[in-house]
Design a protein around this motif. Structure first.
Motif, PDB file in Angstrom:
ATOM      1  N   ARG A 186       0.854  -1.018  -0.046  1.00  0.00           N
ATOM      2  CA  ARG A 186       0.128   0.053  -0.037  1.00  0.00           C
ATOM      3  C   ARG A 186       1.047   1.195  -0.100  1.00  0.00           C
ATOM      4  O   ARG A 186       1.168   2.021   0.985  1.00  0.00           O
ATOM      5  CB  ARG A 186      -0.671  -0.122   1.326  1.00  0.00           C
ATOM      6  CG  ARG A 186      -1.784  -1.115   1.439  1.00  0.00           C
ATOM      7  CD  ARG A 186      -2.795  -1.100   0.356  1.00  0.00           C
ATOM      8  NE  ARG A 186      -3.809  -2.440   0.512  1.00  0.00           N
ATOM      9  CZ  ARG A 186      -3.623  -3.574  -0.118  1.00  0.00           C
ATOM     10  NH1 ARG A 186      -2.752  -3.619  -0.914  1.00  0.00           N
ATOM     11  NH2 ARG A 186      -4.651  -4.379   0.082  1.00  0.00           N
TER      12      ARG A 186
ATOM     13  N   ASP B 252       2.210   4.845  -0.147  1.00  0.00           N
ATOM     14  CA  ASP B 252       1.880   6.238   0.184  1.00  0.00           C
ATOM     15  C   ASP B 252       1.489   6.862  -1.020  1.00  0.00           C
ATOM     16  O   ASP B 252       2.336   7.285  -1.973  1.00  0.00           O
ATOM     17  CB  ASP B 252       3.295   7.128   0.812  1.00  0.00           C
ATOM     18  CG  ASP B 252       2.675   8.324   1.473  1.00  0.00           C
ATOM     19  OD1 ASP B 252       1.574   8.853   1.044  1.00  0.00           O
ATOM     20  OD2 ASP B 252       3.450   8.880   2.079  1.00  0.00           O
ATOM     21  N   PRO B 253       0.208   7.338  -1.218  1.00  0.00           N
ATOM     22  CA  PRO B 253      -0.097   8.288  -2.552  1.00  0.00           C
ATOM     23  C   PRO B 253       0.430   9.176  -2.615  1.00  0.00           C
ATOM     24  O   PRO B 253       0.494  10.043  -3.762  1.00  0.00           O
ATOM     25  CB  PRO B 253      -1.668   8.300  -2.223  1.00  0.00           C
ATOM     26  CG  PRO B 253      -1.824   8.079  -0.603  1.00  0.00           C
ATOM     27  CD  PRO B 253      -0.816   7.286  -0.087  1.00  0.00           C
ATOM     28  N   LYS B 254       1.329   9.874  -1.644  1.00  0.00           N
ATOM     29  CA  LYS B 254       1.712  11.242  -1.665  1.00  0.00           C
ATOM     30  C   LYS B 254       3.236  11.030  -2.141  1.00  0.00           C
ATOM     31  O   LYS B 254       3.968  12.001  -2.464  1.00  0.00           O
ATOM     32  CB  LYS B 254       1.865  11.956  -0.165  1.00  0.00           C
ATOM     33  CG  LYS B 254       0.432  12.331   0.158  1.00  0.00           C
ATOM     34  CD  LYS B 254       0.477  12.995   1.475  1.00  0.00           C
ATOM     35  CE  LYS B 254      -0.782  13.452   2.085  1.00  0.00           C
ATOM     36  NZ  LYS B 254      -0.636  14.047   3.497  1.00  0.00           N
TER      37      LYS B 254
ATOM     38  N   ASP C 254       0.547   6.366  -7.547  1.00  0.00           N
ATOM     39  CA  ASP C 254      -0.932   6.441  -7.461  1.00  0.00           C
ATOM     40  C   ASP C 254      -1.339   5.262  -6.501  1.00  0.00           C
ATOM     41  O   ASP C 254      -2.362   4.718  -6.497  1.00  0.00           O
ATOM     42  CB  ASP C 254      -1.874   6.536  -8.593  1.00  0.00           C
ATOM     43  CG  ASP C 254      -1.445   7.553  -9.447  1.00  0.00           C
ATOM     44  OD1 ASP C 254      -1.206   8.787  -8.887  1.00  0.00           O
ATOM     45  OD2 ASP C 254      -1.600   7.610 -10.732  1.00  0.00           O
ATOM     46  N   ALA C 255      -0.479   5.078  -5.296  1.00  0.00           N
ATOM     47  CA  ALA C 255      -0.768   4.133  -4.445  1.00  0.00           C
ATOM     48  C   ALA C 255      -1.077   2.608  -4.832  1.00  0.00           C
ATOM     49  O   ALA C 255      -1.819   1.785  -4.221  1.00  0.00           O
ATOM     50  CB  ALA C 255      -2.135   4.442  -3.522  1.00  0.00           C
ATOM     51  N   GLN C 256      -0.548   2.556  -6.162  1.00  0.00           N
ATOM     52  CA  GLN C 256      -0.684   1.128  -6.712  1.00  0.00           C
ATOM     53  C   GLN C 256       0.891   0.512  -7.048  1.00  0.00           C
ATOM     54  O   GLN C 256       1.764   1.292  -7.181  1.00  0.00           O
ATOM     55  CB  GLN C 256      -1.499   1.015  -8.229  1.00  0.00           C
ATOM     56  CG  GLN C 256      -2.750   1.941  -7.788  1.00  0.00           C
ATOM     57  CD  GLN C 256      -3.692   0.721  -6.987  1.00  0.00           C
ATOM     58  OE1 GLN C 256      -3.612  -0.380  -7.535  1.00  0.00           O
ATOM     59  NE2 GLN C 256      -4.490   1.439  -6.149  1.00  0.00           N
TER      60      GLN C 256
END
Length: 214
Positions: free
Chosen positions: A127, A129-131, A152-154
């Motif tokens: 998972r 970090d989306p940032k 993008d958290a992927q």
């Protein structure tokens, strides 16, 4: 040995098991989930199966339309096995089976752990970090190279060399599994020669820390 046994049951579950229910069949499918593989790669990943048994399963899955065999273009020219479009529909089923199976006790050591198995775990459990900025990693396991992309958290995993990489890690599946379990052991793994890492090490540590253990 090859088999043509059937449950003789009209239920869709039974008919599916007629296709992929033989011993080692679903593990062959697992090994092909991340891309085409040579016979030698599949055979090495399934250390407990004989060459003849792996060959039989690949042939049977091919006859059933789950797997196909093709020749790579020059200069490689080697034959590889890959999932058909219908075969790829097994992916969520195999992954769900794996998630269900984590509660089953581990087999006695030494137990086989393939590169594909660890990478599927990484892809499904990470998972990011989306940032965090997008990153590309070169991962070498068992003399094969994989490309890992995070954005993008992927997490995306592909077989083959990346055009460029922010960080590189060369290790074995068991050590990678241990690093995903405890990212703080990266320095120790590098010191004792079980892993070699180059490039943006903070980014590599972010990738290892992104895995959430079930």
């Amino acid at each position: 040995m090859p088999t043509s046994r059937s449950y003789g049951d009209a239920c869709g579950i039974a008919r599916a098991l007629d296709v992929v229910g033989e011993r080692w069949a679903l593990l062959v499918v697992r090994e092909l989930l991340l891309g085409a593989q040579r016979f030698s790669d599949v055979r090495r990943a399934l250390a407990g199966a004989s060459s003849n048994l792996v060959s039989d399963r690949l042939r049977e899955l091919g006859e059933r339309g789950v797997v196909r065999r093709r020749k790579l273009p020059p200069p490689a020219g080697s034959w590889v096995y890959e999932l058909t479009e219908w075969g790829r529909k097994l992916e969520p089923i195999v992954l769900a089976l794996g998630a269900w199976g984590v509660r089953v006790p581990l087999p006695p050591a030494p137990a086989t752990l393939s590169a594909t198995s660890v990478l599927l775990y990484l892809r499904s459990s990470a998972r990011p970090d989306p940032k965090a900025p997008p990153a590309i990693y070169r991962l070498e396991l068992d003399d094969r190279v994989w490309t890992i992309r995070t954005a993008d958290a992927q997490v995306q995993v592909e077989l083959g060399e990346p055009a460029r990489a922010d960080a590189s890690l060369c290790t074995d599946p068991r050590t990678l599994n241990a690093l995903l379990d405890d990212p703080a052991t990266l320095d120790a793994a590098m010191s004792d020669g079980n892993a070699a890492a180059t490039g943006d090490l903070p980014a590599l540590r972010r990738l290892l820390r992104a895995v959430t253990t079930p």
